[in-house]
Design an enzyme around this catalytic site. Structure first.
Site, PDB file in Angstrom:
ATOM      1  N   GLY A  35       0.830  -1.201   0.000  1.00  0.00           N
ATOM      2  CA  GLY A  35       0.000   0.000   0.000  1.00  0.00           C
ATOM      3  C   GLY A  35       0.862   1.247   0.000  1.00  0.00           C
ATOM      4  O   GLY A  35       2.028   1.200   0.398  1.00  0.00           O
TER       5      GLY A  35
ATOM      6  N   GLN B 263       2.933  10.110   1.345  1.00  0.00           N
ATOM      7  CA  GLN B 263       4.239   9.442   1.288  1.00  0.00           C
ATOM      8  C   GLN B 263       5.038   9.818   0.042  1.00  0.00           C
ATOM      9  O   GLN B 263       6.240   9.610  -0.014  1.00  0.00           O
ATOM     10  CB  GLN B 263       4.067   7.908   1.318  1.00  0.00           C
ATOM     11  CG  GLN B 263       3.569   7.381   2.647  1.00  0.00           C
ATOM     12  CD  GLN B 263       3.440   5.870   2.601  1.00  0.00           C
ATOM     13  OE1 GLN B 263       2.448   5.348   2.132  1.00  0.00           O
ATOM     14  NE2 GLN B 263       4.462   5.168   3.066  1.00  0.00           N
TER      15      GLN B 263
ATOM     16  N   CYS C 284       6.562  -0.227   6.663  1.00  0.00           N
ATOM     17  CA  CYS C 284       6.119   0.965   5.947  1.00  0.00           C
ATOM     18  C   CYS C 284       7.238   1.451   5.018  1.00  0.00           C
ATOM     19  O   CYS C 284       8.392   1.505   5.434  1.00  0.00           O
ATOM     20  CB  CYS C 284       5.777   2.049   6.963  1.00  0.00           C
ATOM     21  SG  CYS C 284       5.237   3.595   6.231  1.00  0.00           S
ATOM     22  N   LEU C 285       6.885   1.809   3.793  1.00  0.00           N
ATOM     23  CA  LEU C 285       7.898   2.300   2.853  1.00  0.00           C
ATOM     24  C   LEU C 285       8.543   3.594   3.354  1.00  0.00           C
ATOM     25  O   LEU C 285       9.655   3.924   2.963  1.00  0.00           O
ATOM     26  CB  LEU C 285       7.278   2.523   1.471  1.00  0.00           C
ATOM     27  CG  LEU C 285       6.846   1.258   0.717  1.00  0.00           C
ATOM     28  CD1 LEU C 285       6.102   1.623  -0.568  1.00  0.00           C
ATOM     29  CD2 LEU C 285       8.042   0.370   0.387  1.00  0.00           C
TER      30      LEU C 285
ATOM     31  N   HIS D 274      -3.624   1.151   8.100  1.00  0.00           N
ATOM     32  CA  HIS D 274      -2.269   1.716   8.081  1.00  0.00           C
ATOM     33  C   HIS D 274      -2.189   2.896   7.095  1.00  0.00           C
ATOM     34  O   HIS D 274      -1.662   3.957   7.423  1.00  0.00           O
ATOM     35  CB  HIS D 274      -1.271   0.615   7.699  1.00  0.00           C
ATOM     36  CG  HIS D 274       0.144   1.085   7.537  1.00  0.00           C
ATOM     37  ND1 HIS D 274       1.162   0.703   8.380  1.00  0.00           N
ATOM     38  CD2 HIS D 274       0.716   1.918   6.627  1.00  0.00           C
ATOM     39  CE1 HIS D 274       2.288   1.292   7.998  1.00  0.00           C
ATOM     40  NE2 HIS D 274       2.044   2.022   6.932  1.00  0.00           N
ATOM     41  N   GLU D 275      -2.754   2.704   5.901  1.00  0.00           N
ATOM     42  CA  GLU D 275      -2.667   3.747   4.866  1.00  0.00           C
ATOM     43  C   GLU D 275      -3.523   4.960   5.225  1.00  0.00           C
ATOM     44  O   GLU D 275      -3.123   6.094   4.979  1.00  0.00           O
ATOM     45  CB  GLU D 275      -3.072   3.185   3.498  1.00  0.00           C
ATOM     46  CG  GLU D 275      -2.183   2.058   2.973  1.00  0.00           C
ATOM     47  CD  GLU D 275      -0.697   2.366   2.999  1.00  0.00           C
ATOM     48  OE1 GLU D 275      -0.323   3.546   2.870  1.00  0.00           O
ATOM     49  OE2 GLU D 275       0.099   1.430   3.179  1.00  0.00           O
TER      50      GLU D 275
ATOM     51  N   HIS E 296      -1.879   7.338   7.420  1.00  0.00           N
ATOM     52  CA  HIS E 296      -0.991   8.283   6.717  1.00  0.00           C
ATOM     53  C   HIS E 296      -1.757   9.548   6.329  1.00  0.00           C
ATOM     54  O   HIS E 296      -1.203  10.646   6.359  1.00  0.00           O
ATOM     55  CB  HIS E 296      -0.421   7.651   5.442  1.00  0.00           C
ATOM     56  CG  HIS E 296       0.772   6.776   5.674  1.00  0.00           C
ATOM     57  ND1 HIS E 296       1.930   7.233   6.263  1.00  0.00           N
ATOM     58  CD2 HIS E 296       1.004   5.474   5.390  1.00  0.00           C
ATOM     59  CE1 HIS E 296       2.814   6.239   6.330  1.00  0.00           C
ATOM     60  NE2 HIS E 296       2.270   5.150   5.818  1.00  0.00           N
TER      61      HIS E 296
HETATM   62 ZN   LIG Z   1       3.105   3.303   5.687  1.00  0.00          ZN
END
Ligand SMILES: [Zn+2]
Length: 176
Positions: A46, A51, A93-94, A135-136, A139
């Site tokens: 995701g 991000q 997480c990226l 999670h997304e 963000h």
């Molecule tokens: Zn993340």
């Protein structure tokens, strides 16, 4: 196809509340497409718009990583309608490279969102997709998973976190 630069922990845009999207125009569609490419190139499941430097309420999930035969999907202005129960799961997480930790979150969600054609969709899930979406969407609300950890997990990842963010990191909600 464009791979976008992924912002990492400490970047202020990751702690801002993102704005709703009012019109799904060509620039939104292009951004969504590039976000999908970036997510796949980064082996992520995701990715949320903040991000990649856009403080707007859009995220992409690679449903193909979750269910065979599915394709990457775009979620615009997602909103939780219901959340129920609780479970623990490992998250990464990226924007927080190489850090994984166990996070407690609601298990079942009911969500409404707009698809890329602007149609309202309702989704219910209590498995991995529920976790990814929570999670997304965090963000979009300026929250990172490392701000949600229990004491032991926080301690365990401290060294790794300091490698990415040598001057330390305090979640926005804990700052005075
Ligand atoms: Zn993340």
């Amino acid at each position: 196809m464009s791979i976008l630069k992924i912002r990492t922990i400490g970047d202020p845009i990751l702690e801002q509340i993102a704005k709703p999207i009012e019109k799904i125009d060509d620039s939104i569609i292009e951004l969504a497409t590039n976000m999908i490419d970036t997510m796949i190139a980064g082996d992520g499941v995701g990715l949320a718009a903040p991000q990649v430097g856009h403080s707007i309420r859009m995220l992409v999930v690679d449903l193909g990583m979750i269910t065979e035969g599915e394709i990457p999907t775009i979620f615009i202005n997602p909103e939780f309608l219901e959340m129920e129960d609780e479970c623990e799961m490992d998250e990464g997480c990226l924007s927080v490279p190489d850090v994984y930790a166990i996070v407690k979150r609601p298990k079942r969600i009911k969500l409404k969102y707009l698809d890329i054609d602007g149609r309202e969709q309702i989704l219910e899930d209590e498995e991995y997709l529920s976790r990814v979406l929570q999670h997304e969407i965090d963000h979009l609300d300026g929250k990172l998973f490392v701000g949600k950890l229990e004491k032991d997990e926080k301690k365990r990842i401290k060294k790794k976190l300091l490698k990415i963010k040598p001057d330390g990191w305090i979640p926005e909600s804990k700052k005075k």
